[in-house]
Design a protein around this motif. Structure first.
Motif, PDB file in Angstrom:
ATOM      1  N   LEU A 159       1.080  -1.084   0.033  1.00 34.53           N
ATOM      2  CA  LEU A 159      -0.184   0.024   0.253  1.00 34.53           C
ATOM      3  C   LEU A 159       0.890   1.235   0.114  1.00 34.53           C
ATOM      4  O   LEU A 159       1.982   1.260   0.627  1.00 34.53           O
ATOM      5  CB  LEU A 159      -0.957   0.055   1.191  1.00 34.53           C
ATOM      6  CG  LEU A 159      -2.017  -1.118   1.400  1.00 34.53           C
ATOM      7  CD1 LEU A 159      -2.698  -1.193   2.482  1.00 34.53           C
ATOM      8  CD2 LEU A 159      -3.040  -1.078  -0.011  1.00 34.53           C
ATOM      9  N   TYR A 160       0.339   2.104  -0.727  1.00 34.08           N
ATOM     10  CA  TYR A 160       1.141   3.268  -0.856  1.00 34.08           C
ATOM     11  C   TYR A 160       0.466   4.599  -1.028  1.00 34.08           C
ATOM     12  O   TYR A 160      -0.221   4.807  -2.095  1.00 34.08           O
ATOM     13  CB  TYR A 160       2.168   3.234  -1.998  1.00 34.08           C
ATOM     14  CG  TYR A 160       2.995   4.739  -2.053  1.00 34.08           C
ATOM     15  CD1 TYR A 160       4.161   4.799  -1.234  1.00 34.08           C
ATOM     16  CD2 TYR A 160       2.867   5.600  -2.949  1.00 34.08           C
ATOM     17  CE1 TYR A 160       4.798   5.991  -1.309  1.00 34.08           C
ATOM     18  CE2 TYR A 160       3.462   6.620  -3.307  1.00 34.08           C
ATOM     19  CZ  TYR A 160       4.613   6.560  -2.342  1.00 34.08           C
ATOM     20  OH  TYR A 160       5.445   8.171  -2.490  1.00 34.08           O
ATOM     21  N   ASP A 161       0.164   5.437   0.036  1.00 36.36           N
ATOM     22  CA  ASP A 161      -0.762   6.805  -0.028  1.00 36.36           C
ATOM     23  C   ASP A 161      -2.247   6.471  -0.634  1.00 36.36           C
ATOM     24  O   ASP A 161      -2.378   7.247  -1.528  1.00 36.36           O
ATOM     25  CB  ASP A 161       0.217   7.610  -0.679  1.00 36.36           C
ATOM     26  CG  ASP A 161      -0.235   9.157  -0.387  1.00 36.36           C
ATOM     27  OD1 ASP A 161      -0.594   9.242   0.759  1.00 36.36           O
ATOM     28  OD2 ASP A 161       0.327  10.001  -1.029  1.00 36.36           O
ATOM     29  N   GLY A 162      -2.772   5.392  -0.362  1.00 35.38           N
ATOM     30  CA  GLY A 162      -4.098   4.910  -0.821  1.00 35.38           C
ATOM     31  C   GLY A 162      -4.137   4.429  -2.317  1.00 35.38           C
ATOM     32  O   GLY A 162      -5.150   4.050  -2.725  1.00 35.38           O
ATOM     33  N   ASP A 163      -2.868   3.968  -2.640  1.00 34.66           N
ATOM     34  CA  ASP A 163      -2.656   3.397  -3.816  1.00 34.66           C
ATOM     35  C   ASP A 163      -1.920   1.930  -3.753  1.00 34.66           C
ATOM     36  O   ASP A 163      -1.587   1.727  -2.598  1.00 34.66           O
ATOM     37  CB  ASP A 163      -1.940   4.043  -5.080  1.00 34.66           C
ATOM     38  CG  ASP A 163      -2.856   5.316  -5.406  1.00 34.66           C
ATOM     39  OD1 ASP A 163      -4.061   5.599  -5.488  1.00 34.66           O
ATOM     40  OD2 ASP A 163      -2.156   6.422  -5.914  1.00 34.66           O
ATOM     41  N   VAL A 164      -1.609   1.406  -4.671  1.00 35.76           N
ATOM     42  CA  VAL A 164      -0.753   0.206  -4.417  1.00 35.76           C
ATOM     43  C   VAL A 164       0.303   0.230  -5.358  1.00 35.76           C
ATOM     44  O   VAL A 164       0.534   0.492  -6.576  1.00 35.76           O
ATOM     45  CB  VAL A 164      -1.547  -1.015  -4.985  1.00 35.76           C
ATOM     46  CG1 VAL A 164      -0.772  -2.303  -4.865  1.00 35.76           C
ATOM     47  CG2 VAL A 164      -3.006  -1.285  -4.285  1.00 35.76           C
ATOM     48  N   LEU A 165       1.610  -0.183  -4.626  1.00 36.01           N
ATOM     49  CA  LEU A 165       2.922  -0.313  -5.587  1.00 36.01           C
ATOM     50  C   LEU A 165       2.864  -1.768  -5.875  1.00 36.01           C
ATOM     51  O   LEU A 165       2.609  -2.764  -5.015  1.00 36.01           O
ATOM     52  CB  LEU A 165       4.109   0.133  -4.487  1.00 36.01           C
ATOM     53  CG  LEU A 165       4.271   1.436  -4.327  1.00 36.01           C
ATOM     54  CD1 LEU A 165       5.615   1.632  -3.338  1.00 36.01           C
ATOM     55  CD2 LEU A 165       4.424   2.349  -5.589  1.00 36.01           C
ATOM     56  N   VAL A 166       3.016  -1.903  -7.338  1.00 39.15           N
ATOM     57  CA  VAL A 166       3.203  -3.147  -7.725  1.00 39.15           C
ATOM     58  C   VAL A 166       4.620  -3.461  -8.151  1.00 39.15           C
ATOM     59  O   VAL A 166       5.181  -2.826  -9.058  1.00 39.15           O
ATOM     60  CB  VAL A 166       2.286  -3.380  -8.700  1.00 39.15           C
ATOM     61  CG1 VAL A 166       2.130  -4.979  -9.447  1.00 39.15           C
ATOM     62  CG2 VAL A 166       0.765  -3.285  -8.400  1.00 39.15           C
ATOM     63  N   ARG A 225       3.299   2.521  -9.497  1.00 38.40           N
ATOM     64  CA  ARG A 225       2.212   2.914  -8.723  1.00 38.40           C
ATOM     65  C   ARG A 225       0.921   2.705  -9.524  1.00 38.40           C
ATOM     66  O   ARG A 225       0.748   3.469 -10.461  1.00 38.40           O
ATOM     67  CB  ARG A 225       2.466   4.228  -8.230  1.00 38.40           C
ATOM     68  CG  ARG A 225       1.381   4.735  -7.257  1.00 38.40           C
ATOM     69  CD  ARG A 225       1.580   6.190  -6.649  1.00 38.40           C
ATOM     70  NE  ARG A 225       0.613   6.766  -5.911  1.00 38.40           N
ATOM     71  CZ  ARG A 225       0.718   7.884  -5.166  1.00 38.40           C
ATOM     72  NH1 ARG A 225       1.728   8.645  -5.440  1.00 38.40           N
ATOM     73  NH2 ARG A 225      -0.230   8.013  -4.260  1.00 38.40           N
ATOM     74  N   VAL A 226       0.050   1.853  -8.786  1.00 40.30           N
ATOM     75  CA  VAL A 226      -1.380   1.796  -9.610  1.00 40.30           C
ATOM     76  C   VAL A 226      -2.139   2.478  -8.827  1.00 40.30           C
ATOM     77  O   VAL A 226      -2.373   2.455  -7.553  1.00 40.30           O
ATOM     78  CB  VAL A 226      -1.679   0.261  -9.752  1.00 40.30           C
ATOM     79  CG1 VAL A 226      -2.936   0.209 -10.136  1.00 40.30           C
ATOM     80  CG2 VAL A 226      -0.822  -0.435 -10.555  1.00 40.30           C
ATOM     81  N   ILE A 236     -11.516   0.184  -8.236  1.00 37.53           N
ATOM     82  CA  ILE A 236     -10.845   0.001  -9.620  1.00 37.53           C
ATOM     83  C   ILE A 236      -9.340   0.213  -9.867  1.00 37.53           C
ATOM     84  O   ILE A 236      -9.085   1.643  -9.653  1.00 37.53           O
ATOM     85  CB  ILE A 236     -11.891   0.531 -10.737  1.00 37.53           C
ATOM     86  CG1 ILE A 236     -13.421   0.180 -10.367  1.00 37.53           C
ATOM     87  CG2 ILE A 236     -11.274   0.102 -12.212  1.00 37.53           C
ATOM     88  CD1 ILE A 236     -14.265   0.556 -11.321  1.00 37.53           C
ATOM     89  N   PRO A 237      -8.539  -0.402 -10.337  1.00 39.00           N
ATOM     90  CA  PRO A 237      -7.130  -0.177 -10.678  1.00 39.00           C
ATOM     91  C   PRO A 237      -7.003   0.652 -12.247  1.00 39.00           C
ATOM     92  O   PRO A 237      -7.398   0.251 -13.284  1.00 39.00           O
ATOM     93  CB  PRO A 237      -6.235  -1.351 -10.952  1.00 39.00           C
ATOM     94  CG  PRO A 237      -7.434  -2.402 -11.236  1.00 39.00           C
ATOM     95  CD  PRO A 237      -8.791  -1.862 -10.507  1.00 39.00           C
TER      96      PRO A 237
END
Length: 141
Positions: A28-35, A49-50, A56-57
């Motif tokens: 998790l990163y600041d409300g988003d997702v690091l993939v 960062r997605v 929804i991504p």
């Protein structure tokens, strides 16, 4: 009939297969997702960062998401992992001051709940997702 998230994104078969078999790590990163694609020799060079909007991504920082039509493998990898999307969405609600509808106790309900808990393996009193999801424990404020 409502479409599934995967149907809405409509990835190509090639992207879908790569999203399934490549070794992705999510954070998790600041409300988003690091993939991060752990399949590469230098995974840190393949971390993107997605952005998640309403579960929804929607966008990814990777070159493929900007260059090609349809979702990239990073967005697709999230779409086929609904638990990760749920966690990201819940964290966005918490960060935005979302309201919970029920008060959840921070204490285990009984000893049988602890048997399948992964909290004991986490550092610094972090809670496992299963405890939070099932209401066995509450995230600290």
């Amino acid at each position: 009939m409502t479409q599934s998230l995967l149907e809405r994104l409509s990835p190509t078969n090639r992207v879908l297969k790569r999203a399934q078999y490549e070794a992705f790590a999510f954070s998790l990163y600041d409300g988003d997702v690091l993939v991060r694609n752990e399949s590469h020799l230098r995974p840190a060079d393949h971390e993107y960062r997605v952005t998640i909007v309403d579960g929804i991504p929607t966008t990814c920082e990777c070159p493929a998401d900007k260059r090609f039509d349809g979702p990239c493998k990073h967005r697709t990898a999230l779409a086929i992992r609904p638990t990760i999307l749920d966690v990201a969405t819940q964290m966005q609600l918490v960060a935005d001051g979302g309201v919970t509808t029920e008060k959840i106790s921070t204490e285990p309900r009984d000893n049988t709940d602890i048997q399948e808990c992964d909290c004991q393996y986490l550092n610094d009193n972090f809670l496992c997702w299963e405890c939070v999801k099932t209401g066995r424990r509450e995230l600290p404020e």
